[in-house]
Each structure stands twice: as C-alpha cells, then as structure tokens.
Design a protein around this motif. Structure first.
Motif, PDB file in Angstrom:
ATOM      1  N   SER A  66      -1.251  12.263  -4.831  1.00  0.00           N
ATOM      2  CA  SER A  66      -0.184  11.479  -4.214  1.00  0.00           C
ATOM      3  C   SER A  66      -0.666  10.523  -3.125  1.00  0.00           C
ATOM      4  O   SER A  66       0.040   9.580  -2.775  1.00  0.00           O
ATOM      5  CB  SER A  66       0.877  12.421  -3.623  1.00  0.00           C
ATOM      6  OG  SER A  66       0.299  13.247  -2.620  1.00  0.00           O
ATOM      7  N   ARG A  67      -1.841  10.748  -2.565  1.00  0.00           N
ATOM      8  CA  ARG A  67      -2.292   9.879  -1.480  1.00  0.00           C
ATOM      9  C   ARG A  67      -2.633   8.486  -2.022  1.00  0.00           C
ATOM     10  O   ARG A  67      -3.065   8.332  -3.175  1.00  0.00           O
ATOM     11  CB  ARG A  67      -3.499  10.483  -0.777  1.00  0.00           C
ATOM     12  CG  ARG A  67      -4.776  10.457  -1.584  1.00  0.00           C
ATOM     13  CD  ARG A  67      -5.966  10.942  -0.762  1.00  0.00           C
ATOM     14  NE  ARG A  67      -7.199  10.840  -1.524  1.00  0.00           N
ATOM     15  CZ  ARG A  67      -8.402  11.080  -0.993  1.00  0.00           C
ATOM     16  NH1 ARG A  67      -8.491  11.442   0.276  1.00  0.00           N
ATOM     17  NH2 ARG A  67      -9.488  10.961  -1.724  1.00  0.00           N
ATOM     18  N   PRO A  68      -2.436   7.452  -1.211  1.00  0.00           N
ATOM     19  CA  PRO A  68      -2.709   6.080  -1.667  1.00  0.00           C
ATOM     20  C   PRO A  68      -4.181   5.887  -2.012  1.00  0.00           C
ATOM     21  O   PRO A  68      -5.061   6.448  -1.355  1.00  0.00           O
ATOM     22  CB  PRO A  68      -2.322   5.230  -0.455  1.00  0.00           C
ATOM     23  CG  PRO A  68      -1.433   6.090   0.366  1.00  0.00           C
ATOM     24  CD  PRO A  68      -1.888   7.495   0.143  1.00  0.00           C
ATOM     25  N   ARG A  69      -4.411   5.103  -3.062  1.00  0.00           N
ATOM     26  CA  ARG A  69      -5.790   4.773  -3.417  1.00  0.00           C
ATOM     27  C   ARG A  69      -6.353   3.800  -2.371  1.00  0.00           C
ATOM     28  O   ARG A  69      -5.668   2.886  -1.945  1.00  0.00           O
ATOM     29  CB  ARG A  69      -5.852   4.116  -4.798  1.00  0.00           C
ATOM     30  CG  ARG A  69      -5.501   5.032  -5.949  1.00  0.00           C
ATOM     31  CD  ARG A  69      -5.826   4.350  -7.275  1.00  0.00           C
ATOM     32  NE  ARG A  69      -5.526   5.199  -8.405  1.00  0.00           N
ATOM     33  CZ  ARG A  69      -4.401   5.158  -9.111  1.00  0.00           C
ATOM     34  NH1 ARG A  69      -3.466   4.302  -8.769  1.00  0.00           N
ATOM     35  NH2 ARG A  69      -4.197   5.963 -10.125  1.00  0.00           N
ATOM     36  N   PRO A  70      -7.588   3.965  -1.974  1.00  0.00           N
ATOM     37  CA  PRO A  70      -8.186   2.988  -1.049  1.00  0.00           C
ATOM     38  C   PRO A  70      -8.333   1.631  -1.725  1.00  0.00           C
ATOM     39  O   PRO A  70      -8.670   1.546  -2.913  1.00  0.00           O
ATOM     40  CB  PRO A  70      -9.553   3.600  -0.716  1.00  0.00           C
ATOM     41  CG  PRO A  70      -9.848   4.547  -1.831  1.00  0.00           C
ATOM     42  CD  PRO A  70      -8.531   5.055  -2.320  1.00  0.00           C
ATOM     43  N   VAL A  71      -8.052   0.575  -0.981  1.00  0.00           N
ATOM     44  CA  VAL A  71      -8.195  -0.794  -1.478  1.00  0.00           C
ATOM     45  C   VAL A  71      -9.325  -1.457  -0.694  1.00  0.00           C
ATOM     46  O   VAL A  71      -9.280  -1.525   0.542  1.00  0.00           O
ATOM     47  CB  VAL A  71      -6.886  -1.586  -1.316  1.00  0.00           C
ATOM     48  CG1 VAL A  71      -7.097  -3.049  -1.686  1.00  0.00           C
ATOM     49  CG2 VAL A  71      -5.793  -0.970  -2.184  1.00  0.00           C
ATOM     50  N   ALA A 218      -0.892  -7.503  -4.047  1.00  0.00           N
ATOM     51  CA  ALA A 218      -2.063  -7.021  -4.780  1.00  0.00           C
ATOM     52  C   ALA A 218      -2.337  -5.547  -4.466  1.00  0.00           C
ATOM     53  O   ALA A 218      -2.678  -4.765  -5.357  1.00  0.00           O
ATOM     54  CB  ALA A 218      -3.286  -7.871  -4.427  1.00  0.00           C
ATOM     55  N   ARG A 219      -2.169  -5.163  -3.210  1.00  0.00           N
ATOM     56  CA  ARG A 219      -2.370  -3.760  -2.834  1.00  0.00           C
ATOM     57  C   ARG A 219      -1.398  -2.847  -3.573  1.00  0.00           C
ATOM     58  O   ARG A 219      -1.788  -1.792  -4.100  1.00  0.00           O
ATOM     59  CB  ARG A 219      -2.177  -3.589  -1.332  1.00  0.00           C
ATOM     60  CG  ARG A 219      -2.331  -2.151  -0.854  1.00  0.00           C
ATOM     61  CD  ARG A 219      -1.849  -1.943   0.568  1.00  0.00           C
ATOM     62  NE  ARG A 219      -0.409  -2.200   0.703  1.00  0.00           N
ATOM     63  CZ  ARG A 219       0.291  -1.908   1.790  1.00  0.00           C
ATOM     64  NH1 ARG A 219      -0.314  -1.379   2.840  1.00  0.00           N
ATOM     65  NH2 ARG A 219       1.581  -2.173   1.846  1.00  0.00           N
ATOM     66  N   ASP A 220      -0.118  -3.231  -3.631  1.00  0.00           N
ATOM     67  CA  ASP A 220       0.869  -2.411  -4.329  1.00  0.00           C
ATOM     68  C   ASP A 220       0.536  -2.275  -5.814  1.00  0.00           C
ATOM     69  O   ASP A 220       0.695  -1.199  -6.406  1.00  0.00           O
ATOM     70  CB  ASP A 220       2.266  -3.011  -4.157  1.00  0.00           C
ATOM     71  CG  ASP A 220       2.784  -2.873  -2.731  1.00  0.00           C
ATOM     72  OD1 ASP A 220       2.189  -2.083  -1.964  1.00  0.00           O
ATOM     73  OD2 ASP A 220       3.756  -3.551  -2.382  1.00  0.00           O
TER      74      ASP A 220
END
Length: 480
Positions: A66-71, A218-220
């Motif tokens: 569930s944690r956000p992927r690093p960008v 782009a991040r989303d």
C-alpha cells in the motif's frame, strides 16, 4: 530569540522522541526481570506463535503493497537557444521603434522603463518570428518554434539518459498559450515514433506553474503503472502570443518572457534508484480560483483595438502573496522540523485566543531546505518571496541569475534554476530542494526533491559556457 538559545530549543524539540528513549530504556532495564516473568507466565503455545507470526507477516505485506512507490528524477535536459536568437536591450528597443505595430511613442517608452528594471540581461533570446519587422506571428512559425525547443530538449534528454523513445510509457507536455491540433504531444509521438499504447497528456492554459502540475500528474500515473518511465516536457511558445497593442498591463509580458523548454525523465523503476539525481518527496498544489480577484488577476484577452495579449492586473503581487500563504501552510507540516511547527502553532493559538494583531510567526524554511528554486517570473516576484520567506541573497541567487541569463521561460524556469545550482557544484547527496511556482487561475504549486547523490558540474548544458561569469551584479536600474 538569541541564536544559542534557539539552537538549544531546536535540538531539544527536534530530538524529543530520541531523548525520550533514554528514560524509557532505563525503565525497561530496571523492570527486565518482571517483564520476563510475565512473558513466561502467559504459556504461549505453538498455535499462538504461528498466529502471531502470520499477523505480523500479513501486516508487513499490506504495508509494503500500500505504500507509495518512490518516484525518481533520473535526469533532465534544457533547451539552449542559439546565439543568433539573442535579443539585446538595444535590439529590442530598435525593433519596437521601427515596427509599425509598436510605433506609439508612449508604448515604446513604457517598455524601455520595464526593461531597465526587469533584471534581464543581454543574452536572453526570442524566437525567429519575433526578429522580423513586423513580427511574423503565423501558425507555421509557431509550429517551427515549438518543434525547435521541444525536440532539442528531447534529443538532449535521450543522449544524457540513454533511454530509447519506445521505452517511454507516459508523456505529459504543458504549454499554456499555444494549443494546436494535432497536439504538441502528438507531434512528439510522431517525431520519435513512440509506441501506440503511450499514455499521453497535453496541458494548456495553466500558467507558469504548469510544470509542477505535470510532475504531479506523472507521479500519480507512476503510482498506478509499475516499472515505467514518464517524460515531462515544459515550455511556452512565444510566437503567436506577442502583444502588438498599446495597453500597458498587456505590454509587460513582451518585456519578460523569453525562449525556453525542459524535458524531465521520471521513473519508478528500482533499477534507477542509484543513477537517479533526485527522489520526489512532496507535491503541494494550491488553487485560489474560487476567489474572483484571484481568478482574474492574470488573463488572456483582447484590448479595445482587438489585439490579444496577457493582462497582468495591478493586484497580482497581493494575490500571489495570499496563494503563497496557503501553500506554505499546507507544505509546512510535511517538511518543517518539529521546533518550527511548534512555534508556528503557538503563534496561531496566540492570535486566535489573545490578540489578532500579533505578528504571525513565519517558519524558517531554511531549516527544511538547502536549496530554493523560485519561479523567475520577474524581479518583483523574487524580491517578494525572498522577503516573505526570509531568504539570503545566495538562496535566491539561482532565480535571479536565471532571470538575468534566460529571462522568464515560464514553466521551464525552475529547471534552469536547478541546473544553475548543479553547475555551481553546490548539490550534495541528501540536500533538499524546494521548487515553487505561480500560475494563472490563480495557483501556487510546490515540489520537494531530495538529492540522491552528489552531482558534479555538467560539462555541457545550458550554463556550461557562462557559469564561471555568475553570479553577476544586477543593478536596480539599467539605463538604456
């Protein structure tokens, strides 16, 4: 607050949890035998241990998924205009006097006064169409400018990163005032023969802060699509948007806006973690469009003679100040150390409960960031933010020098500023960068990046041939 006292306060508050561990550890060590006796008396069975292990593994798995992927920002490239496109002050004023569309003496005198105080230098560039007398403001010339700046930046990006066009999964391009059909993203896809399942977006009408909106989009998308590359292109096309009338509020952009473009490669691939320059920490967007004054302070419209241009209202700086306050209120809790957040909270409580006239505490953002990239919209914008955020001259140096060397390049200006910091050899591993920009609507957007590795000054690039000359002294008024 005295410097020594403030440092002591910051140390205690910022390290409160760590300091709290000391008495906690001592208390546990004193009660160690009692704790072990309690554990032994519970008589855990194998089933209990198995269930506990399963719950721990399940919780850790859920957390990881569930944690956000690093960008990551792998690298970026900037358009560097040819010297033949340079427009000196003398050349700009000569064109204004000779061109029949600018023959009104009062308009020429007004633009001269703006240039004298603009903070721009003699090396800024305008596209070929604006070098003709009169300017050639055709769709064909606008397309030519767009292809020049965008394709040059893209070619440089491919060269620097080594990726192929067919590896791009997401393409986001922002250009506020030029939105042709087919779109500019379509022209990029056609030029580089990018594959048909590319996810492409063309953003228009979003002002100088659109570059950070593109990064946010782009991040989303990178959060949803695993193992992907995203390219963000930010530019503004000047050819069809030069104002040819006499309205003073619409002549100002003619004096400030210049050619520029940036192409940025973002990635969520774990394999890019080591080679990437930066990691994206936060994007905070503030939109004040619900307020009529904010909505109308920057607008594209016609004057009384039917000439189209960008009108900047007199209350622009006041509107920008309100948008900035909203934005820093949102970003503060994400980036400020606990000591600054506590002082800010106490200030708000005091104003609410005791005296509304108390001066609000402005957090010291120098405690949160090593570098600042303030949109080079004009000298007044940089001056106002430096004052409000209490920044030093060195901390706004990148913005002032970018305005001097390249002018206001709209949404790409933040990347010229970041490149300036890198070219000076100031970007070290772990440094935090705050990019902040304003745009019509009215918007204030911020992005926070953390440097992945110490960055050596590039041998090539937009600043390579002139970085040794900077910083330069920029007088309050340059007499023309």
């Amino acid at each position: 607050m005295a410097p020594a006292l403030k440092r002591s306060y910051q140390f205690v508050v910022d390290n409160f949890l760590k300091l709290l561990l000391i008495p906690t550890a001592l208390a546990i060590s004193n009660k160690y035998e009692e704790i072990m006796h309690l554990c032994n008396s519970m008589h855990f069975t194998s089933l209990h241990l198995l269930c506990a292990s399963f719950l721990i593994i399940y919780a850790l798995t859920l957390l990881l998924v569930s944690r956000p992927r690093p960008v990551y920002l792998v690298d970026y490239a900037l358009f560097k205009p040819p010297r033949s496109y340079r427009v000196s002050f003398a050349g700009f004023m000569e064109h204004a006097r000779m061109g029949r569309l600018f023959s009104e003496p009062k308009s020429v005198h007004f633009m001269m006064k703006i240039l004298e105080r603009s903070g721009l230098g003699e090396e800024t560039c305008l596209p070929p169409a604006l070098h003709y007398i009169p300017p050639t403001l055709t769709m064909a010339m606008a397309r030519e400018e767009a292809e020049l700046v965008i394709f040059s930046a893209m070619d440089s990006l491919f060269s620097k990163t080594g990726i192929k066009p067919k590896q791009i999964d997401i393409l986001v391009l922002n250009c506020s005032l030029f939105s042709p059909t087919p779109s500019l993203t379509a022209s990029v896809i056609n030029k580089y023969k990018i594959r048909s399942n590319i996810k492409s977006f063309n953003l228009s009408g979003m002002g100088c802060s659109a570059g950070l909106i593109s990064v946010d989009l782009a991040r989303d998308l990178l959060q949803r699509h695993h193992n992907s590359y995203a390219v963000v292109i930010s530019t503004e096309i000047l050819t069809p948007n030069s104002y040819l009338g006499k309205e003073r509020a619409m002549l100002l952009p003619n004096c400030l806006f210049r050619m520029g473009a940036a192409a940025v490669l973002l990635s969520n691939r774990s394999s890019d973690r080591r080679r990437a320059k930066y990691r994206l920490s936060h994007v905070v967007r503030t939109h004040k469009g619900a307020d009529d004054k904010s909505y109308g302070c920057v607008s594209q419209e016609e004057d009384d003679e039917g000439n189209v241009g960008i009108k900047l209202n007199i209350d622009l700086m006041a509107v920008a100040g309100e948008a900035l306050k909203s934005n820093i209120t949102a970003i503060g809790p994400l980036v400020l150390p606990a000591s600054e957040q506590l002082l800010f909270a106490l200030s708000l409580i005091g104003r609410k409960l005791f005296n509304p006239k108390w001066k609000a505490y402005v957090p010291d953002f120098k405690e949160a960031f090593e570098h600042f990239c303030i949109h080079a919209g004009g000298r007044a914008v940089i001056d106002e933010l430096q004052k409000n955020l209490r920044l030093t001259n060195e901390q706004v140096e990148a913005s002032r020098m970018t305005l001097h060397r390249f002018g206001n390049t709209s949404s790409s200006s933040l990347w010229y500023e970041l490149s300036y910091i890198e070219s000076k050899g100031r970007m070290k591993k772990g440094d935090r960068v705050w990019q902040i920009a304003f745009g019509s609507g009215f918007k204030c957007n911020s992005a926070v990046w953390k440097c992945n590795r110490t960055i050596k000054p590039p041998a090539e690039g937009a600043w390579a041939d002139c970085i040794d000359k900077y910083p330069v002294h920029i007088p309050e008024v340059v007499k023309l």
